[in-house]
Write a protein that holds these residues in place. Structure first.
Motif, PDB file in Angstrom:
ATOM      1  N   ASP A   1     -10.524 -26.316  -6.467  1.00 24.52           N
ATOM      2  CA  ASP A   1     -10.798 -26.613  -7.875  1.00 24.52           C
ATOM      3  C   ASP A   1     -10.219 -28.005  -8.289  1.00 24.52           C
ATOM      4  O   ASP A   1     -10.613 -28.853  -8.934  1.00 24.52           O
ATOM      5  CB  ASP A   1     -10.745 -25.717  -8.738  1.00 24.52           C
TER       6      ASP A   1
ATOM      7  N   ARG B   1     -11.450 -31.123  -6.308  1.00 23.13           N
ATOM      8  CA  ARG B   1     -12.882 -31.205  -6.682  1.00 23.13           C
ATOM      9  C   ARG B   1     -12.730 -32.371  -7.895  1.00 23.13           C
ATOM     10  O   ARG B   1     -13.673 -33.048  -8.142  1.00 23.13           O
ATOM     11  CB  ARG B   1     -13.527 -29.924  -6.865  1.00 23.13           C
ATOM     12  N   ALA B   2     -11.767 -31.969  -8.873  1.00 21.96           N
ATOM     13  CA  ALA B   2     -11.722 -32.636 -10.175  1.00 21.96           C
ATOM     14  C   ALA B   2     -11.162 -34.091 -10.229  1.00 21.96           C
ATOM     15  O   ALA B   2     -11.103 -34.627 -11.335  1.00 21.96           O
ATOM     16  CB  ALA B   2     -10.860 -31.664 -11.088  1.00 21.96           C
ATOM     17  N   CYS B   3     -10.660 -34.347  -8.789  1.00 20.25           N
ATOM     18  CA  CYS B   3      -9.954 -35.714  -8.744  1.00 20.25           C
ATOM     19  C   CYS B   3     -10.723 -36.688  -8.683  1.00 20.25           C
ATOM     20  O   CYS B   3     -11.940 -36.588  -8.039  1.00 20.25           O
ATOM     21  CB  CYS B   3      -9.081 -35.333  -7.754  1.00 20.25           C
ATOM     22  N   SER B   4     -10.882 -37.840  -9.421  1.00 20.88           N
ATOM     23  CA  SER B   4     -11.451 -38.989  -9.036  1.00 20.88           C
ATOM     24  C   SER B   4     -10.438 -40.035  -8.435  1.00 20.88           C
ATOM     25  O   SER B   4      -9.463 -40.068  -8.579  1.00 20.88           O
ATOM     26  CB  SER B   4     -11.903 -39.483 -10.537  1.00 20.88           C
TER      27      SER B   4
END
Lengths: 130, 95, 121
Positions: B18, B21-24
């Protein structure tokens, strides 16, 4: 910069409670201000005046209190989370007719709105979770 | 840009997934507490591209991991943690 | 309080087994009372909060699903769910007690970039 901290980890059960304190010290040492430290969930146990850890272990409620006195910190404990878990100030002890109260000095019981307000007025809100 | 902190060992695969996945691109992931075990060399973790990886120095030292970190992981001390918070517009704690 | 910040509350624990889900929900509701725009994102086992027909009376807890159903009344109608979290549990939008928007990985990262304060429980 203005910081607020959300402490969601209970001392001794989880390292997060200690990490939050270290972060606060580092934050103040750099000249930042801390608008509020909000204790929520099991994190409210970090505000008990009755903690008696062994002498060679840190007493987090006492250290928060000392830090609060030096830096005029606003240490707020979620009242709903606290009274459920048996963490009471004198007022709540009277209200619920309990035999004693155990909120560490310089902490204050208040509502979850204090977390929302802290998030709104602070530049950064940092959560220390468990 | 976002600073992510992660405080669980990599065996907590759903949490790690999670978080990643949330990292830009441009974000920083700071591994703290048991999260520093994610920083060990040889961990089969697919780090997202463009994300800077750091581990909190006190937690690395406490666990005896100083000489075992992967080469792409920098260490930050407590002051560095605060600095990272200032450099990113928001902070998310994964726990 | 004139400042408006966009809040994202991430909820990734299942209901009842711990206080995380309830605390996330209470935080969302309280923040909305402060007239801040609030979105919620359900990840991992947090998607189980959205199941219909929750009956927690037997475990002496309040119905979290019923409170979730009330979110739109508090103007919290931006509800997002990780698509793969839902599907990998054999669930779909029809199993949810509220209308939710499904997001893939890229959309989750984008959602975070669109919010000022992100609280995770």
């Amino acid at each position: 910069m203005i910081f607020s901290l959300l402490v969601y980890a209970a001392p001794h059960s989880h390292q997060g409670a200690e990490t939050a304190y270290r972060f606060a010290v580092a934050c103040l040492a750099q000249g930042h201000s801390i608008h509020r430290v909000f204790f929520y969930g099991d994190g409210v146990h970090g505000a008990t005046a009755l903690a008696a850890p062994p002498q060679d272990e840190p007493n987090l409620p006492a250290r928060w209190q000392a830090l609060a006195q030096t830096h005029k910190l606003d240490l707020v404990v979620c009242i709903a989370a606290a009274v459920r878990r048996g963490l009471l100030d004198a007022n709540e002890a009277r209200r619920y007719e309990k035999p004693g109260h155990n909120l560490q000095q310089d902490f204050e019981l208040s509502g979850l709105g204090q977390l929302a307000e802290a998030a709104i007025v602070s530049d950064r809100l940092i959560t220390f979770g468990a | 840009m976002t600073l992510h902190t992660l405080n669980r060992a990599p065996s907590n695969t759903a949490l790690l997934a999670d978080c990643l996945r949330a990292c830009s691109s441009g974000d920083t992931l700071l591994l703290i507490e048991d999260g520093v075990y994610c920083a060990l060399a040889g961990q089969p973790i697919a780090w997202p591209a463009g994300v800077t990886l750091c581990a909190l120095a006190a937690d690395v030292a406490a666990r005896g991991l100083d000489s075992r970190l992967a080469s792409n992981i920098a260490q930050a001390d407590d002051a560095g943690f605060v600095q990272l918070c200032c450099e990113h517009t928001r902070v998310i704690s994964w726990y | 309080m004139s400042t408006n910040k966009r809040f994202l509350i991430i909820s990734r624990r299942p209901p009842y087994g711990s206080s995380h889900a309830r605390d996330a929900l209470d935080t969302a509701l309280t923040t909305a009372v402060f007239e801040q725009p609030v979105s919620m994102l359900f990840l991992d086992d947090g998607v189980y909060q959205l199941l219909q027909a929750q009956q927690p009376a037997g475990i002496q807890q309040k119905n979290l699903g019923a409170t979730l159903s009330a979110l739109p009344m508090y103007d919290i109608d931006q509800l997002y769910v990780c698509d793969s979290a839902l599907r990998s549990r054999g669930l779909g939008p029809d199993d949810c007690l509220l209308p939710v928007q499904l997001l893939d990985s890229n959309a989750i990262a984008q959602l975070i970039r669109n919010h000022d304060v992100v609280l995770s429980f």
